[in-house]
Design a protein around this motif. Sequence first.
Motif, PDB file in Angstrom:
ATOM      1  N   LYS A  76      67.187  60.378  25.786  1.00 40.72           N
ATOM      2  CA  LYS A  76      68.347  61.047  25.196  1.00 40.72           C
ATOM      3  C   LYS A  76      68.075  61.510  23.777  1.00 40.72           C
ATOM      4  CE  LYS A  76      73.231  60.307  24.013  1.00 40.72           C
ATOM      5  NZ  LYS A  76      74.368  59.345  24.058  1.00 40.72           N
ATOM      6  N   HIS A  77      67.439  60.665  22.970  1.00 40.34           N
ATOM      7  CA  HIS A  77      67.291  60.950  21.553  1.00 40.34           C
ATOM      8  C   HIS A  77      65.959  61.595  21.166  1.00 40.34           C
ATOM      9  CE1 HIS A  77      71.015  58.867  20.480  1.00 40.34           C
ATOM     10  NE2 HIS A  77      70.671  57.943  21.362  1.00 40.34           N
ATOM     11  N   ALA A 114      58.998  63.014  16.586  1.00 41.29           N
ATOM     12  CA  ALA A 114      58.630  61.629  16.908  1.00 41.29           C
ATOM     13  C   ALA A 114      57.750  61.577  18.150  1.00 41.29           C
ATOM     14  CB  ALA A 114      59.887  60.786  17.120  1.00 41.29           C
ATOM     15  N   GLU A 115      58.026  62.443  19.115  1.00 43.60           N
ATOM     16  CA  GLU A 115      57.203  62.482  20.327  1.00 43.60           C
ATOM     17  C   GLU A 115      55.824  63.056  20.032  1.00 43.60           C
ATOM     18  OE1 GLU A 115      57.049  64.575  24.756  1.00 43.60           O
ATOM     19  OE2 GLU A 115      58.989  64.289  23.758  1.00 43.60           O
ATOM     20  N   ILE A 116      55.764  64.037  19.146  1.00 42.55           N
ATOM     21  CA  ILE A 116      54.471  64.607  18.764  1.00 42.55           C
ATOM     22  C   ILE A 116      53.557  63.516  18.223  1.00 42.55           C
ATOM     23  CG2 ILE A 116      53.305  66.181  17.163  1.00 42.55           C
ATOM     24  CD1 ILE A 116      55.819  67.961  17.314  1.00 42.55           C
ATOM     25  N   LEU A 117      54.117  62.637  17.398  1.00 41.27           N
ATOM     26  CA  LEU A 117      53.333  61.533  16.843  1.00 41.27           C
ATOM     27  C   LEU A 117      53.028  60.482  17.903  1.00 41.27           C
ATOM     28  CD1 LEU A 117      55.241  61.084  13.455  1.00 41.27           C
ATOM     29  CD2 LEU A 117      53.041  62.211  13.813  1.00 41.27           C
ATOM     30  N   PHE A 118      54.024  60.177  18.720  1.00 33.12           N
ATOM     31  CA  PHE A 118      53.911  59.099  19.704  1.00 33.12           C
ATOM     32  C   PHE A 118      52.881  59.427  20.789  1.00 33.12           C
ATOM     33  CE2 PHE A 118      55.825  56.744  23.441  1.00 33.12           C
ATOM     34  CZ  PHE A 118      55.417  55.484  23.008  1.00 33.12           C
ATOM     35  N   LEU A 119      53.043  60.581  21.441  1.00 30.37           N
ATOM     36  CA  LEU A 119      52.117  60.952  22.502  1.00 30.37           C
ATOM     37  C   LEU A 119      50.831  61.553  21.949  1.00 30.37           C
ATOM     38  CD1 LEU A 119      54.360  62.370  25.375  1.00 30.37           C
ATOM     39  CD2 LEU A 119      53.344  60.104  25.137  1.00 30.37           C
ATOM     40  N   GLY A 120      50.894  62.073  20.721  1.00 32.55           N
ATOM     41  CA  GLY A 120      49.674  62.576  20.093  1.00 32.55           C
ATOM     42  C   GLY A 120      48.650  61.480  19.885  1.00 32.55           C
ATOM     43  N   PHE A 121      49.143  60.250  19.765  1.00 28.99           N
ATOM     44  CA  PHE A 121      48.253  59.104  19.618  1.00 28.99           C
ATOM     45  C   PHE A 121      47.307  58.989  20.811  1.00 28.99           C
ATOM     46  CE2 PHE A 121      47.458  54.599  20.629  1.00 28.99           C
ATOM     47  CZ  PHE A 121      46.753  54.225  19.501  1.00 28.99           C
ATOM     48  N   ALA A 122      47.810  59.333  22.009  1.00 30.28           N
ATOM     49  CA  ALA A 122      46.985  59.246  23.215  1.00 30.28           C
ATOM     50  C   ALA A 122      45.790  60.188  23.134  1.00 30.28           C
ATOM     51  CB  ALA A 122      47.834  59.579  24.453  1.00 30.28           C
ATOM     52  N   THR A 123      45.974  61.321  22.475  1.00 28.28           N
ATOM     53  CA  THR A 123      44.902  62.310  22.365  1.00 28.28           C
ATOM     54  C   THR A 123      43.853  61.917  21.335  1.00 28.28           C
ATOM     55  OG1 THR A 123      46.420  64.083  23.037  1.00 28.28           O
ATOM     56  CG2 THR A 123      44.400  64.750  21.902  1.00 28.28           C
ATOM     57  N   ILE A 124      44.278  61.297  20.243  1.00 27.75           N
ATOM     58  CA  ILE A 124      43.334  61.020  19.150  1.00 27.75           C
ATOM     59  C   ILE A 124      42.751  59.612  19.184  1.00 27.75           C
ATOM     60  CG2 ILE A 124      44.495  62.693  17.671  1.00 27.75           C
ATOM     61  CD1 ILE A 124      45.639  60.311  16.086  1.00 27.75           C
TER      62      ILE A 124
END
Length: 269
Positions: A137-138, A160-170
């Motif tokens: 939702k948020h 926040a999602e860019i940072l959160f899921l971006g972690f998986a890439t880096i």
Amino acid sequence: MASMVESAWTYLITHFSDFQLACLGSFFLHESIFFFSGLPFIYLERAGWLSKYKIQTKNNTSAAQEKCITKLLLYHFGVNLPVMILSYPVFRFMGMRSSLPLPSWKVISTQILFYFILEDFVFYWGHRILHTKWLYKHVHSVHHEYATPFGLTSEYAHPAEILFLGFATIVGPAITGPHLITLWLWMVLRVLETVEAHCGYHFPWSLSNFLPLYGGADFHDYHHRLLYTKSGNYSSTFIYMDWIFGTDKGYRKLKELKSGGDDTGLKKM
């Protein structure tokens, strides 16, 4: 070929600093690959070209497409670029270098394979977490504003999602401290993959037709057009995690209905 690559790399490292290449160079490369690979799908949708390969019949409005581009530029300059700059010391500490000699193709391919496997694992669980009620939702609902995705929507998301899921890439490169050329190649492949997964078209030449366990546009498009509680298909590039945990059952059932020509079942999905 190897000598040409080495000559081009020699030019780069003699004209630019490590910081400029790792941060500004990476950002410029990302933007170039992302927009050059993603923009054509906007024009395909607007012109109606290759419509027989379009997964959904619905089209996005020009206003919706332009909103996506505007916000992407804001997120890229306001989130992605600062993250690249701030993470530079970490990558340097872990051993990233840009100097000669260049790594062998064996080293590059082994590291990139490891990055894909690790990214798939981390992304899958992060993505499932984002589909819990509060986070969807948020946070994650921003990405799902586009139920009919097109290439550029692949990076349209809440900061926040860019940072959160971006972690998986880096996380893979951060662990291994690769040569910068390996990091660039990984970034190019990852960008091309996520743009293709969101492009909205399934072509005869799509990788998912030839590469086992590769998700592609048809797999991920299913995820976008269902309600968050029923979507499944959380994987990134390869779909083994969805297969292991059974979160692709709805998609596989849909494929069975399609192959069996059950139109009634299809309307219910």
